[in-house]
Design a protein around this motif. Structure first.
Motif, PDB file in Angstrom:
ATOM      1  N   LEU A  80      31.057  14.335  22.248  1.00 34.69           N
ATOM      2  CA  LEU A  80      29.889  14.221  23.123  1.00 34.69           C
ATOM      3  C   LEU A  80      28.609  14.014  22.322  1.00 34.69           C
ATOM      4  CD1 LEU A  80      30.708  17.031  25.730  1.00 34.69           C
ATOM      5  CD2 LEU A  80      30.981  14.567  26.017  1.00 34.69           C
ATOM      6  N   GLY A 114      31.141  10.982  26.557  1.00 34.00           N
ATOM      7  CA  GLY A 114      29.769  11.363  26.219  1.00 34.00           C
ATOM      8  C   GLY A 114      28.799  10.216  26.408  1.00 34.00           C
ATOM      9  N   PRO A 119      25.500  19.715  23.988  1.00 32.29           N
ATOM     10  CA  PRO A 119      26.877  19.699  23.456  1.00 32.29           C
ATOM     11  C   PRO A 119      27.047  20.382  22.101  1.00 32.29           C
ATOM     12  CG  PRO A 119      26.334  17.572  24.406  1.00 32.29           C
ATOM     13  CD  PRO A 119      25.065  18.358  24.380  1.00 32.29           C
TER      14      PRO A 119
END
Length: 559
Positions: free
Chosen positions: A39, A164, A192
């Motif tokens: 991500l 992501g 993240p």
């Protein structure tokens, strides 16, 4: 198994991955927690549209846009290079934690940046984190995965990378109406790494790295959580054999970084592994994928969609298809093999309104009309593309944007004036009835690319090197990846200005053909094989099946 007994590669299927992780959820917990690093790869392209709105110098200078995008890549080169040494010296877990801290700091610096140079500084920090995560997360997952499902689990990292990117576009779209639009877009990227940092604190180090550090009991306790009880001893025996062989190498060569690099380059197995690992990483980047992911909204605007919101919304299509392709990779990479997916992936991978000389351009006053248009010997032949090539902007016809419009000087005041008259302002592309085709073909490119070249290069580099040189080898290949990424991202807008969109993507198509040839010749199949089996295959030398002589079917099934 990762090391030890023989596994039938041709019987590996997606269902096996599901069954194994269902019975042993600890494996999936390891893979997902490490894979959250994917991500971190959310793109800046959506935010770039609004950074251009806030900073006029960014909007007017193509090279400054390229620098903002590319500085993260420059940081990633250094992060990947140092990351290989940190992985081998301090372990996979600590490397991931360091990457999280760097990315978090970079995201906050960008969100609070008062000027473009601060955004660039933040991008460098983000790049350092991404560079380390890019080669550490697949390595960590690979070393904690049974061989029969290793490809599928490493592909979860690829899925989270593409997921992501999709999520970043979705978040960008959500913040388009918020005050400080791009600051929120970039600031949210700090979430993240913070989540992964907390999760990784509760996870163990790679069992293979622990064994190399003579922490045998710790390694055993982790392997007992991953493998059935009857396989643990086989794994430990395989690790012991691998460790003893590497210990002999270490005594002969040394344990310093320079000694390791010399030892790696002096090993025929590592060199052949690097031929394969570097080939797939270079081919991945020169296929042009990151021009699409970094500049997707800009490319959509090239196709004639002027609105920032529309460009972001249509970019969701490409990033969504990229995520779908990663799911396809998870399902098939252990069934059909790394090599086959990459080869298939590489194989498959102007209508403009006129300028109205009398009723439109002069309607805005002569002193605001594009200077090149006024001095042109034959202005009646000009259309929207002629206007944009002259570094001017096109204000579309109010009644019908496909009808003749005005070619004006590019200024913020004129853009506001054009929009107040309920017209559309075009700087990067022209209104076109066929613009939707660009989005369609962009989507086709992504769906062909993602299942093979999107995720498989990282899988190959997580399993192609001997354990002792896995960090160094993966780091070298990752550096090549990020250097090529830097070259492509730093030159894309310049190439587009010089060659046009069609010429630029035709150039990338040529690189795909070259990449296809190199992958066919240098990259062996490693699906379902133990690390030792991969090493033995490289030790004996690899040639494509068509160029082998006197080999049985069983010997050539991985070709």
């Amino acid at each position: 198994m990762v090391e030890g007994g023989i596994v039938k590669a041709d019987k590996t299927e997606f269902s096996e991955c599901w069954k194994t992780t269902w019975k042993t959820p600890y494996i999936m917990r390891l893979a997902l927690s490490a894979g959250i690093g994917g991500l971190l790869f959310g793109v800046i392209s959506g935010a770039l549209l609004y950074i251009r709105d806030d900073f006029e110098e960014v909007d007017r200078k193509t090279w400054l846009q390229e620098v903002i995008v590319s500085m993260a890549v420059a940081g990633a080169i250094f992060g990947a290079a140092v990351g290989g040494w940190i992985n081998d010296r301090f372990g996979r877990k600590k490397s991931i934690l360091i990457a999280d801290v760097l990315f978090f700091v970079g995201a906050m610096v960008m969100a609070l940046a008062p000027a473009p140079w601060m955004i660039i500084l933040g991008r460098v920090f983000v790049g350092l984190g991404v560079g380390m995560a890019s080669m550490t997360a697949p390595l960590y997952i690979s070393e904690a995965s049974p061989a029969r499902i290793r490809g599928a689990l490493v592909s979860t990292n690829g899925l989270l990378i593409t997921g992501g990117q999709f999520l970043s576009y979705l978040i960008n779209l959500a913040f388009t109406k918020a005050p400080g639009t791009w600051r929120w877009m970039l600031g949210v990227a700090a979430v993240p790494p913070a989540v992964q940092f907390v999760l990784m604190l509760s996870l163990p180090e790679s069992p293979r790295w622990l064994y190399r550090r003579k922490k045998v009991e710790e390694a055993r306790s982790i392997l007992e959580k991953i493998y059935p009880a009857n396989e643990v001893e086989d794994e430990l025996k395989a690790l012991e054999q691998s460790f003893e062989a590497e210990k002999a190498d270490e005594e002969a060569i040394g344990d310093t970084l320079i000694a390791k690099v010399k030892g790696a380059l002096g090993s025929v197995v590592v060199r052949r592994g690097l031929y394969a690992g570097v080939t797939v990483q270079v081919a991945q980047q020169f296929s042009g994928i990151n021009t699409v992911m970094y500049y997707s909204p800009t490319i959509v605007q090239f196709a004639g969609f002027a609105s920032n919101q529309t460009a972001l919304a249509l970019s969701l299509v490409t990033s969504g298809l990229n995520a779908v392709g990663s799911i396809v990779s998870i399902a098939f990479v252990d069934r059909y093999g790394r090599r086959r997916l990459m080869i298939i992936s590489m194989l498959v991978a102007s209508h403009a309104p006129k300028i109205d000389q009398f009723d439109e351009s002069t309607n805005f006053a002569t002193n605001v009309t594009c200077p090149s248009y006024l001095s042109a010997p034959n202005p009646s032949s000009w259309n929207c593309m002629s206007c944009l090539k002259a570094d001017c902007s096109f204000c579309a016809n109010g009644a019908n944007e496909y009808s003749p419009g005005a070619c004006l000087a590019t200024t913020t005041a004129l853009e506001d004036l054009c929009q107040r008259r309920h017209r559309t302002w075009f700087e990067d592309g022209c209104p076109s009835k066929f613009g939707f085709l660009a989005v369609v073909f962009l989507g086709l490119y992504i769906i062909c690319y993602s299942p093979g070249m999107g995720t498989v290069p990282w899988i190959v580099n997580s399993e192609i090197y001997p354990l002792r040189y896995r960090g160094i080898g993966g780091g070298v290949a990752a550096v090549f990846n990020w250097v090529c990424n830097l070259i492509v991202s730093l030159t894309f807008l310049t190439l587009t200005n010089a060659l046009g969109s069609a010429g630029t993507f035709l150039l990338f198509a040529g690189y795909c053909v070259i990449g296809l040839i190199f992958i066919y010749w240098f990259v062996p199949e490693s699906k379902g094989l133990q690390f030792e089996e991969v090493e033995e295959m490289l030790k004996s030398g690899y040639k494509p099946q068509a160029f082998r002589k006197g080999k049985s079917k069983d010997e050539t099934q991985s070709a």
